[in-house]
Design an enzyme around this catalytic site. Structure first.
Site, PDB file in Angstrom:
ATOM      1  N   HIS A 190       1.714   2.215  -3.431  1.00 49.53           N
ATOM      2  CA  HIS A 190       0.734   3.056  -4.122  1.00 49.53           C
ATOM      3  C   HIS A 190       0.902   4.526  -3.743  1.00 49.53           C
ATOM      4  CE1 HIS A 190      -1.361  -0.121  -6.091  1.00 49.53           C
ATOM      5  NE2 HIS A 190      -1.774  -0.704  -4.971  1.00 49.53           N
ATOM      6  N   GLU A 198       0.825  -1.204   0.000  1.00 52.93           N
ATOM      7  CA  GLU A 198       0.000   0.000   0.000  1.00 52.93           C
ATOM      8  C   GLU A 198       0.862   1.257   0.000  1.00 52.93           C
ATOM      9  OE1 GLU A 198      -3.019  -0.270  -0.737  1.00 52.93           O
ATOM     10  OE2 GLU A 198      -2.986  -2.446  -0.523  1.00 52.93           O
TER      11      GLU A 198
END
Length: 233
Positions: free
Chosen positions: A107, A104
């Site tokens: 990202h 994550e």
């Protein structure tokens, strides 16, 4: 005139194949996560610790790390600059949890670096949602209007936006995992023995997106078969 969408037809097998492929990929990622969720990282870091350290190491100071309910419901919100970690990740010290948290962060790093595929994919979300929502209505309208080929083609094009979105998602997810592994290694948050375990978790997760591409392609193929040939009942 026969209306293909009103009757059972053999093309449902394409949907079934897509469901099976997606189901197997989902089962595999859960199995892999569960396997490496048993291994605690040597430094005793939680998923939240790792997320904050990786963001800081990447010079990203405008992203908050928050906890969200659910299991493996982790995601990065680029609009609000929030990285949300699920219950299975946030306070866990497992290697699997660290891999997910790092993904994550990948990202967030993509967002910070203006990674093309992420920006482009996110920019077309409204168009994709609108197109996929109205595609079936246009297809059915085209059939009831005497198989109006213009409407049929428009419906197929709009339906295909979902497949295009899945294709664009694939490089975004793979790149995020590659960034995650690289920065975990650079910051030495996982040992040389632990890093391969994180790779296996992220590789299994990537396969769910590959499966989504195939499932979406099969759905598109079914629509083309049903509506693309007016002589095929």
């Amino acid at each position: 005139m026969m209306y293909p969408f009103l009757f059972f037809d053999r093309t449902y097998i394409l949907i079934l194949i897509g469901v099976v492929i997606s189901g197997l990929a989902s089962w595999n990622v859960k199995r892999t996560f569960s396997l490496y969720d048993r291994y605690t990282n040597q430094r005793g870091l939680t998923g939240t610790d790792v997320a904050k350290q990786l963001l800081a190491a990447s010079g990203i100071n405008n992203v908050r790390v928050e906890r969200v309910g659910g299991n493996l419901s982790d995601y990065y919100d680029p609009t609000n600059k929030v990285l949300r970690l699920s219950d299975a990740t946030a306070n866990s010290t497992s290697i699997a949890a660290l891999g997910v948290a790092a993904h994550e962060c990948g990202h967030a790093i993509q967002d910070d670096k203006n990674y093309f595929f992420l920006k482009f994919r996110n920019s077309i979300v409204p168009v994709v949602n609108l197109g996929t929502n109205v595609s079936w209505g246009i297809l059915i309208l085209g059939v009831f209007m005497g198989y109006n080929q213009t409407l049929i083609n428009l419906g197929i094009i709009l339906f295909s936006l979902g497949f295009i979105f899945q294709v664009l998602t694939l490089p975004v997810e793979i790149n995020a995992s590659m960034r995650a592994i690289r920065i975990l290694d650079e910051e030495q948050l996982l040992t040389r023995d632990e890093l391969p375990y994180a790779k296996k978790v992220l590789r299994a997760a990537a396969m769910t997106y590959v499966a989504a591409v195939f499932a979406s392609l099969l759905s598109l193929l079914r629509v083309v078969i049903l509506f693309g040939n007016r002589n095929d009942n």
